[in-house]
Design a protein around this motif. Structure first.
Motif, PDB file in Angstrom:
ATOM      1  N   ARG A 280      -1.785   6.950  11.356  1.00 23.08           N
ATOM      2  CA  ARG A 280      -0.553   7.330  10.653  1.00 23.08           C
ATOM      3  C   ARG A 280       0.701   6.803  11.356  1.00 23.08           C
ATOM      4  NH1 ARG A 280      -4.109   8.040   7.653  1.00 23.08           N
ATOM      5  NH2 ARG A 280      -4.467   9.847   6.292  1.00 23.08           N
ATOM      6  N   PRO A 281       0.808   5.461  11.465  1.00 20.63           N
ATOM      7  CA  PRO A 281       1.997   4.885  12.098  1.00 20.63           C
ATOM      8  C   PRO A 281       3.239   5.100  11.237  1.00 20.63           C
ATOM      9  CG  PRO A 281       0.729   3.168  11.028  1.00 20.63           C
ATOM     10  CD  PRO A 281      -0.088   4.424  10.924  1.00 20.63           C
ATOM     11  N   SER A 282       4.391   4.854  11.829  1.00 22.36           N
ATOM     12  CA  SER A 282       5.653   5.017  11.112  1.00 22.36           C
ATOM     13  C   SER A 282       6.079   3.755  10.377  1.00 22.36           C
ATOM     14  CB  SER A 282       6.757   5.437  12.096  1.00 22.36           C
ATOM     15  OG  SER A 282       6.486   6.727  12.614  1.00 22.36           O
ATOM     16  N   GLY A 283       5.336   2.681  10.533  1.00 24.10           N
ATOM     17  CA  GLY A 283       5.647   1.434   9.839  1.00 24.10           C
ATOM     18  C   GLY A 283       4.573   0.400  10.102  1.00 24.10           C
ATOM     19  N   VAL A 284       4.569  -0.656   9.279  1.00 20.65           N
ATOM     20  CA  VAL A 284       3.603  -1.745   9.429  1.00 20.65           C
ATOM     21  C   VAL A 284       4.342  -3.075   9.346  1.00 20.65           C
ATOM     22  CG1 VAL A 284       1.562  -2.893   8.487  1.00 20.65           C
ATOM     23  CG2 VAL A 284       1.754  -0.397   8.353  1.00 20.65           C
ATOM     24  N   ILE A 285       4.098  -3.949  10.313  1.00 19.84           N
ATOM     25  CA  ILE A 285       4.576  -5.330  10.281  1.00 19.84           C
ATOM     26  C   ILE A 285       3.331  -6.202  10.313  1.00 19.84           C
ATOM     27  CG2 ILE A 285       5.871  -7.120  11.502  1.00 19.84           C
ATOM     28  CD1 ILE A 285       7.632  -4.858  12.669  1.00 19.84           C
ATOM     29  N   ILE A 286       3.162  -7.028   9.294  1.00 17.35           N
ATOM     30  CA  ILE A 286       1.917  -7.789   9.163  1.00 17.35           C
ATOM     31  C   ILE A 286       2.229  -9.236   8.779  1.00 17.35           C
ATOM     32  CG2 ILE A 286       1.609  -7.048   6.751  1.00 17.35           C
ATOM     33  CD1 ILE A 286      -1.445  -7.003   7.344  1.00 17.35           C
ATOM     34  N   ALA A 287       1.542 -10.180   9.397  1.00 12.64           N
ATOM     35  CA  ALA A 287       1.813 -11.600   9.159  1.00 12.64           C
ATOM     36  C   ALA A 287       1.240 -12.042   7.822  1.00 12.64           C
ATOM     37  CB  ALA A 287       1.220 -12.440  10.281  1.00 12.64           C
ATOM     38  N   GLY A 288       2.060 -12.740   7.056  1.00 13.75           N
ATOM     39  CA  GLY A 288       1.589 -13.363   5.824  1.00 13.75           C
ATOM     40  C   GLY A 288       1.679 -12.472   4.605  1.00 13.75           C
ATOM     41  N   LEU A 289       1.514 -13.110   3.448  1.00 17.07           N
ATOM     42  CA  LEU A 289       1.582 -12.427   2.155  1.00 17.07           C
ATOM     43  C   LEU A 289       0.235 -12.382   1.447  1.00 17.07           C
ATOM     44  CD1 LEU A 289       4.902 -14.111   1.065  1.00 17.07           C
ATOM     45  CD2 LEU A 289       4.628 -11.653   1.337  1.00 17.07           C
ATOM     46  N   GLU A 290      -0.744 -13.100   1.973  1.00 20.19           N
ATOM     47  CA  GLU A 290      -2.065 -13.157   1.350  1.00 20.19           C
ATOM     48  C   GLU A 290      -3.003 -12.177   2.042  1.00 20.19           C
ATOM     49  OE1 GLU A 290       0.131 -16.698   0.254  1.00 20.19           O
ATOM     50  OE2 GLU A 290      -0.361 -15.897   2.225  1.00 20.19           O
ATOM     51  N   HIS A 291      -3.522 -11.216   1.288  1.00 19.08           N
ATOM     52  CA  HIS A 291      -4.422 -10.201   1.831  1.00 19.08           C
ATOM     53  C   HIS A 291      -5.519  -9.920   0.805  1.00 19.08           C
ATOM     54  CE1 HIS A 291      -1.002  -9.503   4.490  1.00 19.08           C
ATOM     55  NE2 HIS A 291      -0.257  -9.268   3.416  1.00 19.08           N
ATOM     56  N   THR A 292      -6.578  -9.255   1.240  1.00 18.02           N
ATOM     57  CA  THR A 292      -7.603  -8.827   0.295  1.00 18.02           C
ATOM     58  C   THR A 292      -7.029  -7.749  -0.616  1.00 18.02           C
ATOM     59  OG1 THR A 292      -8.466  -7.033   1.674  1.00 18.02           O
ATOM     60  CG2 THR A 292      -9.407  -9.243   2.018  1.00 18.02           C
ATOM     61  N   GLU A 293      -7.710  -7.510  -1.718  1.00 13.73           N
ATOM     62  CA  GLU A 293      -7.265  -6.474  -2.653  1.00 13.73           C
ATOM     63  C   GLU A 293      -7.230  -5.111  -1.971  1.00 13.73           C
ATOM     64  OE1 GLU A 293      -8.713  -4.574  -6.937  1.00 13.73           O
ATOM     65  OE2 GLU A 293      -9.405  -6.571  -6.328  1.00 13.73           O
ATOM     66  N   ALA A 294      -8.226  -4.835  -1.124  1.00 14.97           N
ATOM     67  CA  ALA A 294      -8.262  -3.554  -0.423  1.00 14.97           C
ATOM     68  C   ALA A 294      -7.102  -3.427   0.563  1.00 14.97           C
ATOM     69  CB  ALA A 294      -9.596  -3.393   0.308  1.00 14.97           C
ATOM     70  N   SER A 295      -6.772  -4.511   1.253  1.00 15.20           N
ATOM     71  CA  SER A 295      -5.660  -4.469   2.204  1.00 15.20           C
ATOM     72  C   SER A 295      -4.343  -4.223   1.477  1.00 15.20           C
ATOM     73  CB  SER A 295      -5.579  -5.773   3.000  1.00 15.20           C
ATOM     74  OG  SER A 295      -6.642  -5.876   3.915  1.00 15.20           O
ATOM     75  N   ARG A 296      -4.140  -4.899   0.354  1.00 15.73           N
ATOM     76  CA  ARG A 296      -2.909  -4.685  -0.409  1.00 15.73           C
ATOM     77  C   ARG A 296      -2.826  -3.246  -0.900  1.00 15.73           C
ATOM     78  NH1 ARG A 296       0.409  -8.775  -1.666  1.00 15.73           N
ATOM     79  NH2 ARG A 296       1.333  -7.554  -3.348  1.00 15.73           N
TER      80      ARG A 296
ATOM     81  N   MET B  68      -4.125  -0.607   0.568  1.00  9.08           N
ATOM     82  CA  MET B  68      -3.789   0.237   1.719  1.00  9.08           C
ATOM     83  C   MET B  68      -2.315   0.118   2.080  1.00  9.08           C
ATOM     84  SD  MET B  68      -7.024   0.085   4.377  1.00  9.08           S
ATOM     85  CE  MET B  68      -7.391  -1.673   4.280  1.00  9.08           C
ATOM     86  N   LEU B  69      -1.795  -1.099   2.056  1.00 15.22           N
ATOM     87  CA  LEU B  69      -0.380  -1.300   2.374  1.00 15.22           C
ATOM     88  C   LEU B  69       0.516  -0.619   1.347  1.00 15.22           C
ATOM     89  CD1 LEU B  69      -0.528  -5.073   3.397  1.00 15.22           C
ATOM     90  CD2 LEU B  69      -0.045  -3.157   4.926  1.00 15.22           C
ATOM     91  N   ALA B  70       0.143  -0.729   0.075  1.00 20.05           N
ATOM     92  CA  ALA B  70       0.962  -0.135  -0.986  1.00 20.05           C
ATOM     93  C   ALA B  70       0.927   1.384  -0.941  1.00 20.05           C
ATOM     94  CB  ALA B  70       0.475  -0.626  -2.351  1.00 20.05           C
ATOM     95  N   GLY B  71      -0.161   1.958  -0.447  1.00 19.18           N
ATOM     96  CA  GLY B  71      -0.296   3.405  -0.477  1.00 19.18           C
ATOM     97  C   GLY B  71      -0.057   4.109   0.832  1.00 19.18           C
ATOM     98  N   CYS B  72       0.374   3.384   1.881  1.00 19.20           N
ATOM     99  CA  CYS B  72       0.463   4.017   3.195  1.00 19.20           C
ATOM    100  C   CYS B  72       1.690   4.902   3.365  1.00 19.20           C
ATOM    101  CB  CYS B  72       0.403   2.972   4.306  1.00 19.20           C
ATOM    102  SG  CYS B  72       1.816   1.846   4.367  1.00 19.20           S
ATOM    103  N   GLY B  73       2.688   4.758   2.492  1.00 23.70           N
ATOM    104  CA  GLY B  73       3.826   5.665   2.510  1.00 23.70           C
ATOM    105  C   GLY B  73       4.849   5.425   3.593  1.00 23.70           C
ATOM    106  N   VAL B  74       4.807   4.265   4.238  1.00 26.50           N
ATOM    107  CA  VAL B  74       5.790   3.922   5.276  1.00 26.50           C
ATOM    108  C   VAL B  74       6.302   2.517   5.001  1.00 26.50           C
ATOM    109  CG1 VAL B  74       4.724   5.406   7.015  1.00 26.50           C
ATOM    110  CG2 VAL B  74       4.000   3.020   6.819  1.00 26.50           C
TER     111      VAL B  74
END
Length: 322
Positions: free
Chosen positions: A103-119, A121-127
């Motif tokens: 439960r981090p307070s933010g995410v910084i991730i390289a690139g715009l191409e991710h798997t459907e599951a990763s996207r 998770m990123l969309a639903g993480c709430g930070v």
């Protein structure tokens, strides 16, 4: 001194005098005390960590971006925690899952191409989520960096403007390096628009370095001796190619042009200054950290922060034609 006062200092909450705070911190250090952040996070459902996910720490591109992140977060309660993916989308997915479980307070991730599951998770993480190093695409939340397609296109226009015709592209064969792919696509478009013949391609596997640049340069010049320009998708392989060309007695610059990508200050001591593109990595990390920390104000609804890639001709290209 009351337990409540000690608790306030250790949790960095409430008004406590600097003198009292210093006494509590000094005592905690003597005792080797480390607060239980997980217990403290139960109420807020967050810890003061920022998940930073990059392909590699051996590639000089990413540590410089991380330095920009650290410079900004050093003045906040937030602490970056780094995970790597080796350009493997499945590993990125696993790394993201584990880091989000804290439960981090933010995410910084390289690139715009991710798997459907990763996207998902990123969309639903709430930070806040910041995808960095690329802006050629639609981010989950926010994107910061340069257009690698535009950077490659600018190199292509410079190649044409300086009179080169027989171009070779020397780059990685890793499918997950989408930013290198976009540079090549931009360069190829510029060459095509100018009527220049399609470039020769040669690739390498594994991590970039001087040795890879030397090997590829020798191979392409043996295979196509008429080549008059070499574009390397990063500066490290470009530096190896430059050293090889100079050792072999090529007329570097006028007869054989070379350019890399990345603008690494580490290479400033080369015999010639390699033409390159500044990808604005440290600034990218700084802005990404400000977004995560709630310190950045976007203009309008566009959540892209795009830096212009700066072409630097160095000493390995002819002057522009009049």
């Amino acid at each position: 001194m009351s337990e409540m006062t000690v608790s306030r200092v250790l949790r960095n909450r409430g008004d406590v005098s600097e003198k009292t705070r210093a006494r509590v911190v000094a005592a905690a250090k003597r005792l080797g005390y480390v607060p239980n952040k997980i217990a403290g996070a139960l109420a807020s459902n967050r810890v003061n960590l920022v998940a930073v996910i990059v392909p590699s720490l051996s590639n000089l591109v990413f540590p410089e971006m991380l330095a920009g992140v650290d410079e900004v977060l050093a003045d906040t309660p937030l602490q970056p925690v780094v995970g790597t993916t080796n350009y493997d989308p499945e590993k990125e997915e696993r790394t993201l899952f584990e880091m989000l479980s804290w439960r981090p307070s933010g995410v910084i991730i390289a690139g715009l191409e991710h798997t459907e599951a990763s996207r998902a998770m990123l969309a639903g993480c709430g930070v806040p989520v910041v995808e960095v190093m690329d802006v050629d695409g639609q981010p989950v939340d926010a994107a910061v960096g340069i257009s690698h397609w535009r950077g490659g296109y600018e190199v292509g226009t410079e190649i044409v403007a300086r009179g080169y015709r027989q171009v070779a592209v020397l780059g990685t064969s890793m499918e997950g390096d989408h930013r290198a792919r976009k540079r090549i696509e931009g360069l190829e478009r510029a060459l095509h628009e100018a009527g220049t013949p399609p470039p020769e391609h040669i690739t390498y596997a594994g991590w970039s370095g001087f040795a890879k640049g030397r090997e590829m340069t020798a191979a392409v010049l043996e295979r196509r001796p008429a080549t008059d320009f070499l574009f390397y998708t990063n500066d490290l392989t470009g530096a190896g190619g430059l050293l090889y060309a100079l050792e072999q007695g090529f007329d570097v610059g006028d007869g054989l042009g070379l350019a890399g990508f990345g603008s690494f200050s580490l290479l400033d001591g080369l015999p010639r200054k390699l033409a390159t593109v500044d990808s604005r990595r440290r600034e990218t990390g700084q802005v990404a950290a400000r977004i995560v920390a709630g310190m950045h104000v976007f203009e309008g609804d566009d959540r892209h922060v795009e830096f212009a890639p700066s072409f630097l001709p160095g000493d390995t290209m002819r002057p522009r034609r009049a």
